[in-house]
Scaffold this motif. Structure first.
Motif, PDB file in Angstrom:
ATOM      1  N   ASP A 175      36.795  46.448  42.298  1.00  0.00           N
ATOM      2  CA  ASP A 175      35.938  45.271  42.116  1.00  0.00           C
ATOM      3  C   ASP A 175      36.329  44.150  43.072  1.00  0.00           C
ATOM      4  OD1 ASP A 175      34.494  46.517  40.200  1.00  0.00           O
ATOM      5  OD2 ASP A 175      35.171  45.297  38.508  1.00  0.00           O
ATOM      6  N   VAL A 176      37.620  43.956  43.282  1.00  0.00           N
ATOM      7  CA  VAL A 176      38.058  42.921  44.222  1.00  0.00           C
ATOM      8  C   VAL A 176      37.750  43.344  45.650  1.00  0.00           C
ATOM      9  CG1 VAL A 176      40.068  41.667  45.098  1.00  0.00           C
ATOM     10  CG2 VAL A 176      39.869  42.136  42.648  1.00  0.00           C
ATOM     11  N   LYS A 177      37.889  44.636  45.936  1.00  0.00           N
ATOM     12  CA  LYS A 177      37.696  45.140  47.295  1.00  0.00           C
ATOM     13  C   LYS A 177      36.218  45.167  47.677  1.00  0.00           C
ATOM     14  CE  LYS A 177      40.321  47.012  50.604  1.00  0.00           C
ATOM     15  NZ  LYS A 177      41.517  46.355  51.127  1.00  0.00           N
ATOM     16  N   LEU A 178      35.363  45.634  46.757  1.00  0.00           N
ATOM     17  CA  LEU A 178      33.950  45.854  47.091  1.00  0.00           C
ATOM     18  C   LEU A 178      32.999  44.870  46.404  1.00  0.00           C
ATOM     19  CD1 LEU A 178      33.754  49.775  46.877  1.00  0.00           C
ATOM     20  CD2 LEU A 178      34.183  48.358  48.887  1.00  0.00           C
ATOM     21  N   LYS A 179      33.551  43.970  45.565  1.00  0.00           N
ATOM     22  CA  LYS A 179      32.720  43.021  44.808  1.00  0.00           C
ATOM     23  C   LYS A 179      31.741  43.765  43.904  1.00  0.00           C
ATOM     24  CE  LYS A 179      33.044  39.620  48.537  1.00  0.00           C
ATOM     25  NZ  LYS A 179      32.306  38.726  49.472  1.00  0.00           N
ATOM     26  N   THR A 180      32.241  44.779  43.217  1.00  0.00           N
ATOM     27  CA  THR A 180      31.430  45.575  42.283  1.00  0.00           C
ATOM     28  C   THR A 180      31.735  45.129  40.854  1.00  0.00           C
ATOM     29  OG1 THR A 180      33.173  47.268  42.444  1.00  0.00           O
ATOM     30  CG2 THR A 180      31.207  47.580  43.792  1.00  0.00           C
ATOM     31  N   SER A 181      31.294  45.911  39.875  1.00  0.00           N
ATOM     32  CA  SER A 181      31.495  45.537  38.464  1.00  0.00           C
ATOM     33  C   SER A 181      31.949  46.738  37.642  1.00  0.00           C
ATOM     34  CB  SER A 181      30.196  44.957  37.892  1.00  0.00           C
ATOM     35  OG  SER A 181      29.118  45.871  38.073  1.00  0.00           O
ATOM     36  N   PHE A 182      32.898  47.485  38.153  1.00  0.00           N
ATOM     37  CA  PHE A 182      33.410  48.635  37.407  1.00  0.00           C
ATOM     38  C   PHE A 182      34.195  48.198  36.172  1.00  0.00           C
ATOM     39  CE2 PHE A 182      32.904  50.679  41.618  1.00  0.00           C
ATOM     40  CZ  PHE A 182      32.127  51.763  41.222  1.00  0.00           C
ATOM     41  N   LEU A 183      34.758  46.985  36.171  1.00  0.00           N
ATOM     42  CA  LEU A 183      35.522  46.523  35.012  1.00  0.00           C
ATOM     43  C   LEU A 183      34.652  46.432  33.766  1.00  0.00           C
ATOM     44  CD1 LEU A 183      37.877  43.712  36.410  1.00  0.00           C
ATOM     45  CD2 LEU A 183      38.524  45.953  35.522  1.00  0.00           C
ATOM     46  N   GLU A 232      42.359  32.637  43.405  1.00  0.00           N
ATOM     47  CA  GLU A 232      42.518  33.543  44.546  1.00  0.00           C
ATOM     48  C   GLU A 232      41.474  34.656  44.505  1.00  0.00           C
ATOM     49  OE1 GLU A 232      44.142  35.391  47.967  1.00  0.00           O
ATOM     50  OE2 GLU A 232      44.437  33.378  47.128  1.00  0.00           O
ATOM     51  N   LEU A 233      41.235  35.212  43.319  1.00  0.00           N
ATOM     52  CA  LEU A 233      40.254  36.299  43.184  1.00  0.00           C
ATOM     53  C   LEU A 233      38.840  35.796  43.462  1.00  0.00           C
ATOM     54  CD1 LEU A 233      41.611  38.096  39.971  1.00  0.00           C
ATOM     55  CD2 LEU A 233      41.911  38.780  42.354  1.00  0.00           C
ATOM     56  N   GLN A 234      38.516  34.610  42.963  1.00  0.00           N
ATOM     57  CA  GLN A 234      37.186  34.047  43.203  1.00  0.00           C
ATOM     58  C   GLN A 234      36.983  33.732  44.681  1.00  0.00           C
ATOM     59  OE1 GLN A 234      36.956  30.712  40.504  1.00  0.00           O
ATOM     60  NE2 GLN A 234      36.312  31.999  38.770  1.00  0.00           N
ATOM     61  N   HIS A 235      38.048  33.339  45.341  1.00  0.00           N
ATOM     62  CA  HIS A 235      37.960  33.088  46.783  1.00  0.00           C
ATOM     63  C   HIS A 235      37.626  34.383  47.531  1.00  0.00           C
ATOM     64  CE1 HIS A 235      38.828  31.406  50.724  1.00  0.00           C
ATOM     65  NE2 HIS A 235      39.677  32.392  50.950  1.00  0.00           N
ATOM     66  N   ARG A 236      38.125  35.502  47.044  1.00  0.00           N
ATOM     67  CA  ARG A 236      37.888  36.787  47.708  1.00  0.00           C
ATOM     68  C   ARG A 236      36.565  37.420  47.307  1.00  0.00           C
ATOM     69  NH1 ARG A 236      43.090  40.408  48.896  1.00  0.00           N
ATOM     70  NH2 ARG A 236      44.560  38.801  49.508  1.00  0.00           N
ATOM     71  N   THR A 237      36.095  37.137  46.096  1.00  0.00           N
ATOM     72  CA  THR A 237      34.874  37.794  45.603  1.00  0.00           C
ATOM     73  C   THR A 237      33.746  36.778  45.464  1.00  0.00           C
ATOM     74  OG1 THR A 237      35.721  37.537  43.326  1.00  0.00           O
ATOM     75  CG2 THR A 237      36.173  39.620  44.437  1.00  0.00           C
ATOM     76  N   SER A 238      33.677  36.148  44.313  1.00  0.00           N
ATOM     77  CA  SER A 238      32.651  35.120  44.081  1.00  0.00           C
ATOM     78  C   SER A 238      33.147  34.172  43.004  1.00  0.00           C
ATOM     79  CB  SER A 238      31.325  35.764  43.636  1.00  0.00           C
ATOM     80  OG  SER A 238      31.474  36.347  42.344  1.00  0.00           O
ATOM     81  N   GLU A 239      32.509  33.021  42.910  1.00  0.00           N
ATOM     82  CA  GLU A 239      32.936  32.009  41.944  1.00  0.00           C
ATOM     83  C   GLU A 239      32.661  32.442  40.509  1.00  0.00           C
ATOM     84  OE1 GLU A 239      31.169  28.308  42.916  1.00  0.00           O
ATOM     85  OE2 GLU A 239      32.231  28.090  44.833  1.00  0.00           O
ATOM     86  N   THR A 240      31.838  33.454  40.333  1.00  0.00           N
ATOM     87  CA  THR A 240      31.503  33.919  38.983  1.00  0.00           C
ATOM     88  C   THR A 240      32.394  35.071  38.522  1.00  0.00           C
ATOM     89  OG1 THR A 240      29.841  35.450  39.885  1.00  0.00           O
ATOM     90  CG2 THR A 240      29.096  33.234  39.279  1.00  0.00           C
ATOM     91  N   PHE A 241      33.433  35.409  39.304  1.00  0.00           N
ATOM     92  CA  PHE A 241      34.295  36.535  38.957  1.00  0.00           C
ATOM     93  C   PHE A 241      35.358  36.083  37.956  1.00  0.00           C
ATOM     94  CE2 PHE A 241      37.907  39.479  39.985  1.00  0.00           C
ATOM     95  CZ  PHE A 241      37.286  40.651  39.534  1.00  0.00           C
TER      96      PHE A 241
END
Length: 602
Positions: free
Chosen positions: A459-467, A490-499
């Protein structure tokens, strides 16, 4: 032994080959992607070099000074005294010293083409039409006076032994550098419909030149006067710069198959195979190697078999020269039969290579892959999608599952990418997505902890929603509450603000909490999260674990176990804290230097 078993069990029971080409393509890829299988079976002996991308096991260059260059050459023994000797040491080591101040040229006009070298002696080849179709020849110096002690009655240079100059392999023979010879001019002008090798690589090979070494056709008494061209530098360039990964895989798989039926010996070895292989690379589209490796393997075996039947395997660079070693008809007929078995039963040969391993019981994914291939092949109707979902993907995820269990999430992700690429090519399904393959892998992983960690990594690598799929209807806890605000930013910076990831509450129970924190640290490290952030995560995790321990009455054994786990987490924190300090020092040191790298005062 394996050859006899294959003939006994499978003779006459299958069609063109023993399994569908689609299955053989997959099995080949699967075996070569398995690191343990590769290490066990490809580097078997020094004689049959397992890595086609490197020829250093066959001929190793040892630079010494501006005037000499030593070569360690592993040559095939002409005839072993016993079978045991053949198995233990089929190759012998010879050392050749190249004189850099001497140059062999086809004509005097070309003697200045390498004028960057300090050439003192120019030597011409003298061909004899009866000497193995110009594969062997004599050498005549332009200025014979300086070579008089080593000339024969024909004023040709004899083989010379010189001190090894410290090389531990005994005295060595003398060899020479050589311009690209006129007898190999056909190779430079050859029509290449598939564009292999490229014009740039051809030019580089010709510019580099070759070497001239004492010929294998000469007498063994040290008084031989026949020489031969050695194209090992050209072969090395082709292997490093021209061969694709798929072509190398085909060569490796074919080598395994031929070894299984005992084809590789004095008459046919890896060096001889390369000549047929290079011709095949010239004639086969680069796409075909990726799309249908099974067809390429079978075609390669057929080419070798045809050459053995005709008793002629053309040298890749000298088309008129035959690289097949002289042998009696009985041995050649036996080799023909073994090649027929290898061509008809490549899958069975690969199976026996695996089954003969003393670690076969540990390679369960490969064992399942072979067993299921037999069952699937018998019932397959020709539908590639059915084969993909019922066999290929289940077999592939079994191979990657063990990587996840070892906590190597980055490597597991990389293997997913490779497997998806291979399956797209083999099944000719360009719409097969990486996300679909990863979903099948996550579904297969038995442990909830490993499933969640892999889903988090992806999910962090591909911005998917497997979690969301892994968490399902489980009671969940916020990662923010468990591991702190710094990580979420840090995670939101890498993916999106809604993560805003959540973790199953069961993984943060007292009995599993420490293992979860330790594995989570491993995932964050694989994602290259900053060490300061990981330190913060560990502080939050240890605080939660310490609080959980205080809230529950425990016996003395539990206390000892939990304290041991706490020490492990503390050590992990110390490691990342040290890494963070080292990174900070490095950055400070760089800022204290001027633009030219010199230190400046602050």
């Amino acid at each position: 032994m394996l050859y006899s078993m294959i003939v006994f069990l499978f003779s006459g029971t299958f069609g063109t080959i023993d399994v569908p080409y689609l299955v053989l393509s997959f099995v080949t890829k699967f075996c070569l992607k398995s690191a343990l299988f590769f290490e066990l079976h490809l580097p078997t002996t020094l004689s049959s070099t397992s890595k086609v991308e490197s020829s250093k096991l066959e001929m190793e260059v040892i630079p010494t000074d501006d005037y000499h260059e030593f070569l360690n050459i592993h040559t095939m023994k002409s005839k072993a005294k016993s079978k045991q000797e053949t198995r233990s040491a089929p190759y012998k080591l010879e050392t050749v010293c190249l004189a850099k101040d001497s140059l062999v040229v086809s004509t005097v006009r070309t003697s200045n083409t390498l004028d960057a070298r300090p050439i003192k002696h120019v030597i011409l080849p003298v061909y004899n039409d009866n000497a193995q179709e110009r594969a062997a020849f004599k050498l005549k110096p332009i200025s014979p006076k300086e070579w008089r002690p080593v000339l024969n009655d024909e004023q040709c240079i004899k083989h010379m032994e010189i001190p090894s100059n410290g090389i531990p392999s005994m005295p060595c023979k003398l060899g020479f550098l050589c311009n690209w010879p006129d007898v190999a001019k056909e190779w430079t002008e050859r029509k290449r419909n598939q564009g292999w090798p490229s014009d740039e690589i051809v030019k580089e090979i010709v510019t580099t030149g070759i070497t001239v070494l004492p010929s294998q056709f000469s007498a063994n008494d040290g008084e031989g006067d026949l020489w031969e061209y050695s194209f090992f530098r050209a072969e090395d360039t082709l292997e490093r710069k021209a061969l694709t990964a798929a072509q190398k895989d085909c060569f490796k798989a074919t080598k395994l198959i031929l070894e299984a039926v005992g084809c590789l010996d004095v008459m046919l070895n890896v060096r001889i195979m390369k000549h047929a292989f290079f011709y095949m690379c010239e004639e086969t589209s680069v796409v075909t190697w990726d799309v249908s490796p099974a067809n390429c393997i079978v075609s390669f075996i057929e080419r070798i078999s045809a050459c053995v039947c005709e008793r002629l395997m053309p040298h890749y660079f000298l088309r008129n020269a035959n690289v097949l070693r002289p042998a009696n008809e009985e041995d050649l007929n036996s080799l023909e039969e073994r090649l027929k078995v290898a061509r008809r039963h490549p899958f069975v040969c690969l199976f026996f290579v695996f089954d003969a391993s003393f670690l076969a019981a540990l390679l369960r994914p490969i064992q399942w892959m072979f067993d299921e291939a037999i069952t699937t092949s018998q019932t397959w109707s020709g539908d590639r999608l059915v084969m993909l979902n019922n066999y290929f993907i289940p077999a592939a995820v079994r191979g990657i599952d063990s990587v996840i269990l070892g906590g190597e999430f980055r490597r597991a992700f990389r293997k997913c990418v490779e497997a998806t690429h291979d399956l797209r090519a083999i099944c000719q399904m360009s719409d097969l997505s990486l996300e679909y393959f990863i979903q099948q892998l996550i579904n297969f992983v038995p442990s909830l902890l490993d499933r969640w960690m892999m889903a988090f990594f992806v999910d962090v690598k591909l911005k998917t929603s497997f979690l969301d799929v892994v968490n399902g209807n489980e009671e969940q806890l916020s990662v923010r509450d468990m591991f702190g605000e710094l990580l979420v930013h840090e995670l939101q910076h890498r993916t999106s603000e809604t993560f805003y990831p959540f973790i199953p509450a069961g993984l943060m129970g007292l009995d599993r909490c420490a293992d979860t924190i330790s594995q989570f640290e491993n995932v964050l490290d694989d994602l290259d999260i900053d060490h300061e952030v990981i330190c913060d995560v560990l502080v939050w995790g240890m605080a939660f674990f310490r609080g959980a321990c205080k809230r529950k009455d425990r016996n003395s054994q539990e206390v000892v176990m939990h304290e041991s786990k706490m020490k492990i987490l503390q050590n992990l924190w110390k490691i990342h804290d040290l890494r963070a300090q080292m990174k900070e020092r490095g950055q400070r040191r760089r800022t204290e230097q001027g633009p030219d790298g010199a230190s400046v005062e602050i």
